[in-house]
Scaffold this active site. Structure first.
Site, mmCIF file in Angstrom:
data_model
loop_
_atom_site.group_PDB
_atom_site.id
_atom_site.type_symbol
_atom_site.label_atom_id
_atom_site.label_comp_id
_atom_site.label_asym_id
_atom_site.label_seq_id
_atom_site.Cartn_x
_atom_site.Cartn_y
_atom_site.Cartn_z
ATOM 1 N N LYS A 87 64.848 -2.818 68.199
ATOM 2 C CA LYS A 87 64.783 -3.237 66.915
ATOM 3 C C LYS A 87 63.440 -3.818 66.467
ATOM 4 O O LYS A 87 63.053 -4.864 67.073
ATOM 5 C CB LYS A 87 66.159 -3.836 66.599
ATOM 6 N N SER A 162 71.513 -3.634 59.028
ATOM 7 C CA SER A 162 70.074 -3.335 59.440
ATOM 8 C C SER A 162 69.517 -2.664 60.625
ATOM 9 O O SER A 162 68.289 -2.589 60.657
ATOM 10 C CB SER A 162 69.435 -4.858 59.277
ATOM 11 N N SER A 186 75.123 -5.763 60.224
ATOM 12 C CA SER A 186 74.018 -5.135 60.616
ATOM 13 C C SER A 186 74.047 -4.282 61.942
ATOM 14 O O SER A 186 73.379 -3.332 62.112
ATOM 15 C CB SER A 186 72.897 -5.971 60.587
#
Length: 477
Positions: A87, A162, A186
């Protein structure tokens, strides 16, 4: 190394647990695994924009070293040979980490985050980075550096966020495991939107060294996979104590690789279709989730409609989030109006308005909610609820402005089904629950008492085996 598209696609469709086992038995080489995923990334990623930084040469070189290690007879880590793109909010030494922000567009860290260190030490091979919203704010993945990530099941729709790049990369079969993080959903929302599995662990289960607040309990890091077993495998590497983290839990991560009991007979399940009337849920999502009650009952569970006491959870979450944003991003705010996207700037400014009295009020309320939840989970083994209040929405908008006929005024409003449960400090698993009539994925949220990750994994695995919704792959070029 040449690999045909057909061969690459077949290999990339395998589960992470299976690939790792084949590599360990030397029936597959790490180079074959990495080459297959690089081939598929080259053909598919442009459609979804999930992986935004890619280092094919470095990945193949690392795979070669992994194969040499395997040939030497050395003990191999549990993730040996598995490719992963991290990520883009997780720091990776020597590899650009932008946080989805123009401020950090050329930022190259000098050290790895803890979870990156642990995953690579377990044998995983770094491919690159997955896309995020700006500073991971919001549950729709778009930013001014790389643009929007698109949903593999319908590229006109959002992949969530996210950890949207991570979820889309998993669903598109670009990587077999993925790391994520979760404050207001997220990990869970993108897992729901992309028909994969995402686990928000108990705070401290996966150590995070946030320089601005070592005692942070809203934001956690966690694993994602296409199956519960793959997610548990990654958790087994990410979890475990770290002396530098004051809230890290002592349980060794390896316990999450132990077999899960499949029998759910007598399991006490609370069903909260709208969290006790606190959140609107679109009818098509509500219908998919409602059908899962019968599945759990067929597995032997005793299901009762009930919900924990979440009064005050809205105030607790929004206040602590705003305080966190002020602490984390306030120093970056130099007064330039375009320094942050408007919704992020609004959230920082909400933090700047807070007083000591505000923080004292929500700390007391947070404690009351925690004690009420402890009582709730003494009566129920798990809670089930929708992950997201809507199905994947138009990729061109920032967030849904109406849910089930009710207006949503900020970029946070439509995420309540996830963030109200954040306040409980409990592990929450998102598993595929089926599809809307338009073929858009819907996730089921399974929540248990703090530290009960093996409970949510056990329930998720049994439910997954009974439904197999996650086996429905997207149709991509």
């Amino acid at each position: 190394m040449h690999v045909s598209p057909t061969e690459a696609d077949a290999l990339c469709a395998r589960d992470a647990v299976e690939i790792a086992d084949l590599v360990r038995r030397r029936e597959l080489s790490a180079r074959e695994v990495v080459a297959a995923h690089l081939d598929r990334i080259g053909r598919v990623n442009a459609t979804v924009n999930a992986i935004v930084t890619l280092d094919p040469e470095g990945a193949l070189a690392a795979a070669g070293r992994a194969d040499e290690l395997a040939a030497s007879g050395a003990e191999l880590g549990p993730l040996h040979g598995l490719p992963i793109a991290f990520k883009d909010t997780h720091e990776t030494r020597g590899m650009r980490t932008t946080h989805g922000s123009p401020i950090f567009a050329e930022h190259v860290p000098e050290q790895d985050d803890i979870l990156v260190q642990r995953i690579e030490a377990a044998g995983a091979i770094r491919l690159g980075k997955t896309n995020v919203p700006e500073f991971a704010a919001g549950s729709h993945t778009f930013n001014r550096v790389f643009g929007a990530t698109r949903n593999p099941y319908d590229p006109t729709r959002s992949a969530g966020g996210s950890s949207g790049g991570a979820a889309a990369a998993l669903a598109a079969r670009l990587q077999p495991i993925a790391d994520g993080s979760d404050m207001g959903g997220s990990l869970r929302n993108p897992a729901s939107f992309c028909n994969v599995v995402g686990l928000r662990p108990t705070p401290g289960r996966v150590p995070v060294l946030a320089a601005d607040d070592l005692w942070e309990t809203l934001a956690v890091a966690g694993p994602m996979g296409r199956t519960v077993a793959d997610t548990a495998l990654l958790l087994s590497v990410m979890a475990g104590p770290d002396a530098r983290s004051p809230i890290s839990l002592e349980t060794p991560g390896a316990v999450f690789r132990e077999p899960l009991a499949p029998d759910l007979t007598g399991l006490r399940v609370a069903y909260a279709p709208d969290l006790g009337g606190r959140v609107p849920v679109d009818a098509e999502v509500r219908a998919v989730v409602a059908r899962q009650v019968a599945v759990l009952e067929e597995l032997g569970c005793r299901v009762t409609e009930d919900c924990p006491d979440l009064d005050g959870a809205e105030d607790v979450f929004r206040t602590l989030r705003a305080h966190s944003f002020r602490t984390g991003f306030g120093a970056l705010n130099d007064g330039s109006p375009d320094r942050f996207k408007p919704s992020l700037l609004w959230n920082i400014e909400e933090g700047l308005k807070l007083t000591a009295g505000d923080l004292a009020r929500v700390q007391a309320e947070h404690g009351r909610i925690h004690l009420a939840a402890a009582d709730f989970f003494s009566r129920y083994d798990v809670l089930i609820a929708p992950v997201s209040q809507v199905a994947p929405f138009d990729v061109e908008i920032e967030y849904p402005t109406v849910v089930d006929g009710r207006p949503q005024h900020t970029y946070l409003d439509w995420m309540r089904s996830a963030y109200l449960l954040t306040v409980l400090g409990a592990p929450a698993l998102s598993v595929p629950a089926g599809f809307t009539p338009a073929g858009l994925p819907v996730g089921l949220q399974i929540v248990a008492a703090p530290r009960a990750e093996r409970t949510v994994l056990r329930v998720g695995a049994a439910y997954e085996a009974a439904t197999r919704h996650g086996r429905t792959a997207p149709l991509l070029p």
